[in-house]
Motif scaffolding. Structure first.
Motif, short mmCIF file in Angstrom:
data_model
loop_
_atom_site.label_atom_id
_atom_site.label_comp_id
_atom_site.label_asym_id
_atom_site.label_seq_id
_atom_site.Cartn_x
_atom_site.Cartn_y
_atom_site.Cartn_z
N TYR B 194 20.79 41.10 19.32
CA TYR B 194 22.04 41.86 19.36
C TYR B 194 21.82 43.22 20.03
CZ TYR B 194 26.81 42.64 17.86
OH TYR B 194 28.16 42.83 17.84
N ALA B 195 20.65 43.80 19.76
CA ALA B 195 20.37 45.14 20.29
C ALA B 195 20.23 45.14 21.81
CB ALA B 195 19.09 45.69 19.65
N LEU B 196 19.82 44.04 22.38
CA LEU B 196 19.45 44.05 23.79
C LEU B 196 20.33 43.20 24.70
CD1 LEU B 196 15.61 43.90 23.21
CD2 LEU B 196 16.78 45.71 24.49
N THR B 201 22.11 33.09 24.14
CA THR B 201 22.26 31.65 23.97
C THR B 201 21.46 31.26 22.74
OG1 THR B 201 22.31 29.51 25.09
CG2 THR B 201 20.34 30.83 25.40
N ILE B 202 22.04 30.35 21.97
CA ILE B 202 21.37 29.97 20.73
C ILE B 202 20.88 28.54 20.84
CG2 ILE B 202 21.76 29.56 18.28
CD1 ILE B 202 23.44 32.11 18.32
N ILE B 203 19.59 28.38 20.57
CA ILE B 203 18.96 27.07 20.74
C ILE B 203 18.49 26.59 19.37
CG2 ILE B 203 16.72 28.13 21.33
CD1 ILE B 203 16.29 25.79 23.27
N ASN B 204 18.77 25.33 19.10
CA ASN B 204 18.39 24.76 17.81
C ASN B 204 17.75 23.40 18.06
OD1 ASN B 204 18.14 24.10 15.12
ND2 ASN B 204 20.28 23.43 14.93
N SER B 205 16.53 23.23 17.61
CA SER B 205 15.70 22.04 17.83
C SER B 205 15.97 21.38 19.19
CB SER B 205 15.79 21.04 16.69
OG SER B 205 17.11 20.79 16.35
N THR B 211 26.56 29.75 23.86
CA THR B 211 26.17 30.80 24.80
C THR B 211 27.33 31.75 24.97
OG1 THR B 211 24.76 29.24 25.96
CG2 THR B 211 25.29 31.27 27.13
N GLY B 212 27.07 33.04 25.03
CA GLY B 212 28.14 34.01 25.25
C GLY B 212 27.65 35.41 24.99
N PRO B 213 28.52 36.42 25.18
CA PRO B 213 28.14 37.78 24.83
C PRO B 213 27.88 37.86 23.33
CG PRO B 213 30.16 37.74 26.13
CD PRO B 213 29.87 36.32 25.74
N PRO B 214 26.93 38.66 22.90
CA PRO B 214 26.55 38.65 21.47
C PRO B 214 27.72 38.93 20.53
CG PRO B 214 25.26 40.26 22.73
CD PRO B 214 26.12 39.56 23.71
N PHE B 218 28.91 36.46 17.64
CA PHE B 218 28.95 36.95 16.27
C PHE B 218 30.34 36.74 15.67
CE2 PHE B 218 29.21 40.45 13.12
CZ PHE B 218 28.16 40.05 12.33
N ARG B 219 31.37 37.00 16.48
CA ARG B 219 32.74 36.86 15.99
C ARG B 219 33.10 35.39 15.77
NH1 ARG B 219 34.81 40.72 19.36
NH2 ARG B 219 35.07 39.09 20.87
N ASN B 220 32.68 34.55 16.69
CA ASN B 220 33.07 33.15 16.65
C ASN B 220 31.89 32.19 16.69
OD1 ASN B 220 35.90 33.30 16.55
ND2 ASN B 220 35.91 33.92 18.71
N PRO B 221 31.12 32.14 15.65
CA PRO B 221 29.97 31.22 15.69
C PRO B 221 30.43 29.78 15.87
CG PRO B 221 30.27 32.13 13.48
CD PRO B 221 31.24 32.84 14.37
#
Lengths: 263, 349
Positions: B194-196, B201-205, B211-214, B218-221
């Protein structure tokens, strides 16, 4: 406190006793030989041109065998450290073969390989060299029996170099060639040098294979055997003592050189 | 622009599956995922150290999937730095400059430039052994930056640094970002991302979840995993959703009902942020989305408390420290909580 306690434990005592006995077993024959040889005999033998020539020949052929073999052995060690391939275990077994077969048998095998009617022999003849009874033949026999020491040591060295460092160098734009010479080789250098020294030492001390391939010109181990056979123990002993001293000297010098290079 | 399209790669019992994302020029792109999610493997594929089973990597429209690592001009800072132990810091930083037709002075100039930028000028003559973790990380960064990479890949650049140095490193990375360097940064830490990040993009297994602006992520997981990763613990899946006036009623197992302002399909999970679960000061309230429950746990944080309330289902409520005395919360007490229907949000809205 712990130190003191463990010193007097019966288990430690037993270890020291057994180890000590073994050390005595190693040192006693050599020391005995040194004490049984009069200094005058050593000096006299050291003047003997036949002895001197044989020592130079031994050093030279062992050095040549080591340096020539290194050109193939180091790349092979690198491949063995880095790549997995079919029959790799077989290749590793083949490399260790010279350690397990009797050296007289190795000599017979090499003689068959380099004698005048083989491809190798014919090629050498074309250059005017008869490998049998030639220093080159001696070097070949030495290389055959001593190569495993270099290959295995160099392989250990390359295996201890993290692949990550090679990858880092690659990503920084270095060619695989440059990666090898600037990262892999320098980092494995200690083991490679130690392997070279072991190979050199093992080549120098070889007798069984050489006596079959080239009785003449005589390397020192063959000369010692010949003096013993023709004149007896008293005549063989000074040669043996001198050769051991020369070998030790070289061994120590090379080790020291290797150490300063790394420091 | 760097485009990663439909990358798949199997390695042992782990696999990357159809991974796609675009990294615009000058963007700070963060790949966020748990350890073992395939982040490092992805970086190695982009750097050219591994070949994908399928899919492609494009750089400025050119397919570089088969291009060798040493020809890509992509810089990778390894998680453990991979500093050459037999070379001085200066030789390490200069490594990428050799063999590129630079004169000695030019190489020296580049080394000094990046050593200065990374604040390690006084270490140039030192050997890597004996440098601290933070110093080694800076050397690794300087070494990679000296090649002036088209894209800078960072594998967990803040991990294994102590907290004080982490802040310095974030500042350093921010500066790099401001200089216009395109950066792909891999991490497992949401706050770091979030800081940078410009883009996250969020990767899970092995698969990309969102993917999107942080701020947007955060608003719309978009998935339960993203909720969990961003610290959301109130997460429910209704078995039946029906319209109730202006609102939508989510029926949870054991006759628990909760109202949401948002329409969504049956089976869509909903989440509620902890700060949106309000503990009421007295028990005299009743109405929509007001539940009575027992406080089962109170977990302190530096400036708030997470209060776990069992109201048939478990709710996590965030109570600021200064509010705690006013509402008299103790483990075992019965309290009432209120959740605005606006705060009950369907995942992936």
């Amino acid at each position: 406190m712990i130190e003191k306690n463990s010193m007097i434990s019966p288990f430690r005592l037993l270890l020291i006793l057994l180890g000590g006995l073994l050390l005595i077993f190693l040192i006693a024959p050599v020391a005995g030989m040194f004490f049984a040889t009069p200094l005058s005999a050593i000096f006299e033998t050291a003047q003997d041109t036949e002895v001197r020539d044989s020592i130079w020949l031994t050093l030279f052929t062992a050095m040549a065998a080591t340096l020539f073999a290194a050109f193939g052995a180091v790349p092979l060690a690198y491949i063995l450290a880095r790549k997995d391939f079919h029959l790799k275990r077989l290749v590793l077994g083949i490399i260790d073969l010279p350690i397990v077969i009797p050296h007289s048998a190795a000599g017979i095998a090499i003689l068959g390989f380099i004698s005048r009617d083989t491809v190798v022999g014919k090629t050498a003849s074309a250059f005017g060299i008869d490998l049998v009874g030639h220093p080159a033949g001696i070097s070949i026999a030495m290389a055959f029996v001593s190569l495993p020491f270099l290959i295995n040591s160099a392989r250990d060295g390359f295996m201890s170099v993290p692949v990550r460092l090679e990858n880092a160098a690659l990503v920084l734009g270095a060619s695989p060639f440059r990666v090898f010479f600037t990262v892999s080789l320098p980092l494995a250098w200690k083991n490679i040098v130690s392997g070279l020294i072991m190979m050199f030492a093992r080549g120098m001390s070889e007798f069984g294979a050489i006596v079959i391939v080239a009785y003449h010109p005589m390397v020192t181990p063959v000369l010692i055997y010949e003096r013993f056979g023709s004149f007896g123990l008293a005549y063989a002993r000074p040669v043996a003592v001198i050769f051991i001293l020369v070998s030790l000297l070289f061994f120590i010098i090379l080790r020291l050189l290797a150490r300063t290079k790394n420091a | 622009m760097l485009e990663v399209t439909k990358i798949s790669k199997k390695a042992g019992n782990f696999a990357l599956k159809d991974v796609s994302f675009d990294v615009p020029d000058r963007a700070y792109f963060v790949i966020l995922g748990m350890s073992g999610a395939g982040k490092t493997m992805l970086l190695e594929i982009i750097a050219g150290l591994r070949k994908p089973d399928s899919g492609s990597v494009f750089f400025n429209g050119e397919d570089i999937t088969r291009l060798k690592a040493n020809k890509r001009g992509v810089g990778l800072v390894f998680q453990d730095n991979a500093i050459f132990p037999h070379m001085s810091v200066e030789k390490n930083i200069a490594y990428a400059c050799y063999g590129r037709g630079f004169t000695k002075n030019e190489i020296r100039g580049r080394v000094l430039k990046w050593a200065e930028a990374m604040n390690i000028k006084d270490l140039l003559c030192r050997k890597p052994s004996g440098l601290s973790g933070g110093e080694l990380r800076r050397v690794a960064l300087a070494r990679t930056l000296a090649m002036e990479p088209s894209v800078l890949l960072l594998d967990e650049p803040l991990s294994s640094l102590d907290v004080l140095i982490q802040y310095d490193m974030i500042r350093l990375l921010k500066k790099l970002k401001e200089s216009g360097q395109t950066i792909i940064h891999v991490t497992h830490d949401y706050y770091e991302a979030y800081a940078l990040a410009d883009l996250l993009t969020i990767i899970n297994s092995g698969s990309i979840e969102q993917t999107g602006p942080p701020a947007e992520v955060f608003r719309n997981p978009a998935s339960r995993f993203v909720c969990a990763l961003t610290g959301i613990r109130n997460f429910f899946t209704g078995i039946e959703i029906s319209k109730a006036g202006e609102l939508y009623r989510h029926k949870l197992p054991e006759d628990f009902e909760i109202y949401s302002s948002y329409q969504c399909a049956t089976g869509t999970p909903v989440f509620i942020r902890e700060e949106d679960v309000k503990i009421l000061p007295s028990a005299n309230f009743s109405g929509l989305n007001i539940f009575e429950g027992r406080v089962t746990d109170i977990i302190p944080s530096p400036d708030f408390f997470s209060v776990v309330v069992d109201a048939g289902v478990n709710f996590f409520a965030r109570v600021p420290e200064e509010d705690m005395p006013g509402i008299n919360i103790h483990t075992g007490n019965t309290v009432k909580i209120k959740i605005s229907p606006e705060a009950v949000m369907p995942v992936g809205r």
